[in-house]
Design a protein around this motif. Structure first.
Motif, mmCIF file in Angstrom:
data_model
loop_
_atom_site.group_PDB
_atom_site.id
_atom_site.type_symbol
_atom_site.label_atom_id
_atom_site.label_comp_id
_atom_site.label_asym_id
_atom_site.label_seq_id
_atom_site.Cartn_x
_atom_site.Cartn_y
_atom_site.Cartn_z
ATOM 1 N N ALA A 1 16.317 -31.744 -9.043
ATOM 2 C CA ALA A 1 15.282 -31.031 -8.301
ATOM 3 C C ALA A 1 14.818 -29.781 -9.046
ATOM 4 O O ALA A 1 13.621 -29.472 -9.085
ATOM 5 C CB ALA A 1 15.802 -30.658 -6.916
ATOM 6 N N LEU A 2 15.748 -29.047 -9.659
ATOM 7 C CA LEU A 2 15.384 -27.831 -10.382
ATOM 8 C C LEU A 2 14.578 -28.142 -11.638
ATOM 9 O O LEU A 2 13.626 -27.427 -11.967
ATOM 10 C CB LEU A 2 16.646 -27.041 -10.735
ATOM 11 C CG LEU A 2 17.353 -26.355 -9.561
ATOM 12 C CD1 LEU A 2 18.697 -25.802 -9.991
ATOM 13 C CD2 LEU A 2 16.482 -25.232 -8.983
ATOM 14 N N ILE A 3 14.956 -29.212 -12.331
ATOM 15 C CA ILE A 3 14.181 -29.614 -13.513
ATOM 16 C C ILE A 3 12.771 -30.019 -13.097
ATOM 17 O O ILE A 3 11.770 -29.630 -13.722
ATOM 18 C CB ILE A 3 14.881 -30.771 -14.254
ATOM 19 C CG1 ILE A 3 16.214 -30.291 -14.828
ATOM 20 C CG2 ILE A 3 13.988 -31.312 -15.368
ATOM 21 C CD1 ILE A 3 17.057 -31.409 -15.427
ATOM 22 N N ALA A 4 12.683 -30.796 -12.020
ATOM 23 C CA ALA A 4 11.372 -31.210 -11.519
ATOM 24 C C ALA A 4 10.552 -29.998 -11.084
ATOM 25 O O ALA A 4 9.336 -29.937 -11.319
ATOM 26 C CB ALA A 4 11.542 -32.179 -10.350
ATOM 27 N N ALA A 5 11.221 -29.004 -10.477
ATOM 28 C CA ALA A 5 10.518 -27.800 -10.028
ATOM 29 C C ALA A 5 9.912 -27.042 -11.211
ATOM 30 O O ALA A 5 8.774 -26.565 -11.144
ATOM 31 C CB ALA A 5 11.475 -26.893 -9.254
ATOM 32 N N VAL A 6 10.661 -26.926 -12.300
ATOM 33 C CA VAL A 6 10.139 -26.249 -13.497
ATOM 34 C C VAL A 6 8.919 -26.989 -14.041
ATOM 35 O O VAL A 6 7.902 -26.368 -14.391
ATOM 36 C CB VAL A 6 11.226 -26.144 -14.578
ATOM 37 C CG1 VAL A 6 10.635 -25.638 -15.891
ATOM 38 C CG2 VAL A 6 12.341 -25.213 -14.122
ATOM 39 N N LEU A 7 9.004 -28.303 -14.108
ATOM 40 C CA LEU A 7 7.883 -29.097 -14.621
ATOM 41 C C LEU A 7 6.650 -28.948 -13.737
ATOM 42 O O LEU A 7 5.521 -28.835 -14.228
ATOM 43 C CB LEU A 7 8.291 -30.568 -14.728
ATOM 44 C CG LEU A 7 9.395 -30.877 -15.744
ATOM 45 C CD1 LEU A 7 9.796 -32.344 -15.680
ATOM 46 C CD2 LEU A 7 8.945 -30.505 -17.160
#
Length: 296
Positions: free
Chosen positions: A12-18
């Motif tokens: 979720a955090l990686i997706a949020a950054v993207l």
């Protein structure tokens, strides 16, 4: 940190950054073109793609990408060639896309109301490895276009007639902006949700414009704000058990309000300094000296 110990929050955090990078990156062009609500319309159309994904038992992100790209191209063609009936055609496309998605989810064997809600408003726990791979690939495309073609895209967003005179392929660039916006909707729908993705395209950009005066600075600050609010919103959603999409958008609006307050005295000082400079250089108050930098 506890939040990094769970696999679904790592995704979720990686997706949020993207999402925080891609949404403002294309949003800066949409704001410049006065098409701030294009993402909202594409989000409606993408619902049909989500429904088709459930109906055909395929990844909804890829299916939503295909349908939203087709919808975005249709919107751009209607904008370019539509006359008095253009707004009606767009309304039919928007509402038909949303209604079609709801219907397809309900008649499919794999979809449910809960699944539909996760796409409409975002859901941290539903970001799978396959979703993250799709989001990363689509985000790479968005960054490649918005950064690699920034001069051409800015030119066509600023003044289509001037861009056409200089020899730029205006029609192709307009379609590329629409397609990139559609891809961004697919990138963001798992984190922010289809109904709120347009806000993340627009609010960080207008927030950045409170302080910046050039396109480059606006682009960089808007992306920075986007990453900050998506990470903060995702973290808050995890600890407080609140909807991630709504949290992210409210944080972005809060940043806009804060920067607007801070920018007011700065704008007054700039206006006084500019007036003093103009008076000194031209001897005539109120006459502006052309600037070399490109403003947004």
């Amino acid at each position: 940190m506890e939040i990094l110990e769970t696999a679904f929050m790592q995704r979720a955090l990686i997706a949020a950054v993207l999402v925080g990078i891609t949404a403002p990156a294309i949003g800066v062009y949409l704001v410049q073109r006065r098409q701030a609500l294009l993402g909202d319309g594409v989000g409606h159309v993408a619902m049909t793609g989500v429904g088709l994904g459930f109906l055909l038992s395929t990844n909804p992100i890829w299916m939503a990408t295909l349908v939203s790209v087709a919808g975005a191209v249709a919107m751009e063609l209607i904008r370019a060639y539509g006359r008095t009936r253009g707004d009606i055609a767009l309304a039919l496309l928007f509402y038909g896309g949303m209604a079609g998605g709801v219907m397809l989810v309900n008649v499919s064997d794999t979809g449910s109301t809960a699944d539909l809600s996760s796409f409409l408003f975002g859901s941290l726990s539903t970001v799978s490895d396959a979703d993250l791979t799709a989001i990363a690939l689509l985000a790479g495309f968005v960054v490649l276009v918005t950064v690699g073609l920034r001069r051409q895209l800015f030119a066509v967003s600023q003044d289509e007639e001037f861009a056409r005179v200089t020899g730029l392929p205006v029609r192709a660039l307009n379609l590329l902006i629409a397609v990139t916006a559609a891809v961004t909707v697919s990138v963001a729908m798992r984190v922010v949700g289809l109904l709120l993705v347009s806000a993340l395209m627009v609010v960080p950009v207008v927030a950045a414009q409170q302080l910046t005066r050039s396109f480059r600075a606006t682009f960089a600050l808007a992306v920075g704000i986007g990453v900050a609010v998506t990470l903060a919103g995702t973290t808050t959603s995890y600890y407080q058990d609140v909807p991630p999409g709504a949290t992210i958008v409210l944080l972005a609006i809060g940043v806009f309000g804060l920067l607007a307050v801070l920018a007011a005295p700065l704008a007054r000082r700039r206006a006084k300094a500019a007036e003093a400079t103009v008076t000194g250089e031209c001897g005539v108050p109120g006459v502006r000296v052309p600037r070399d930098d490109v403003t947004v």
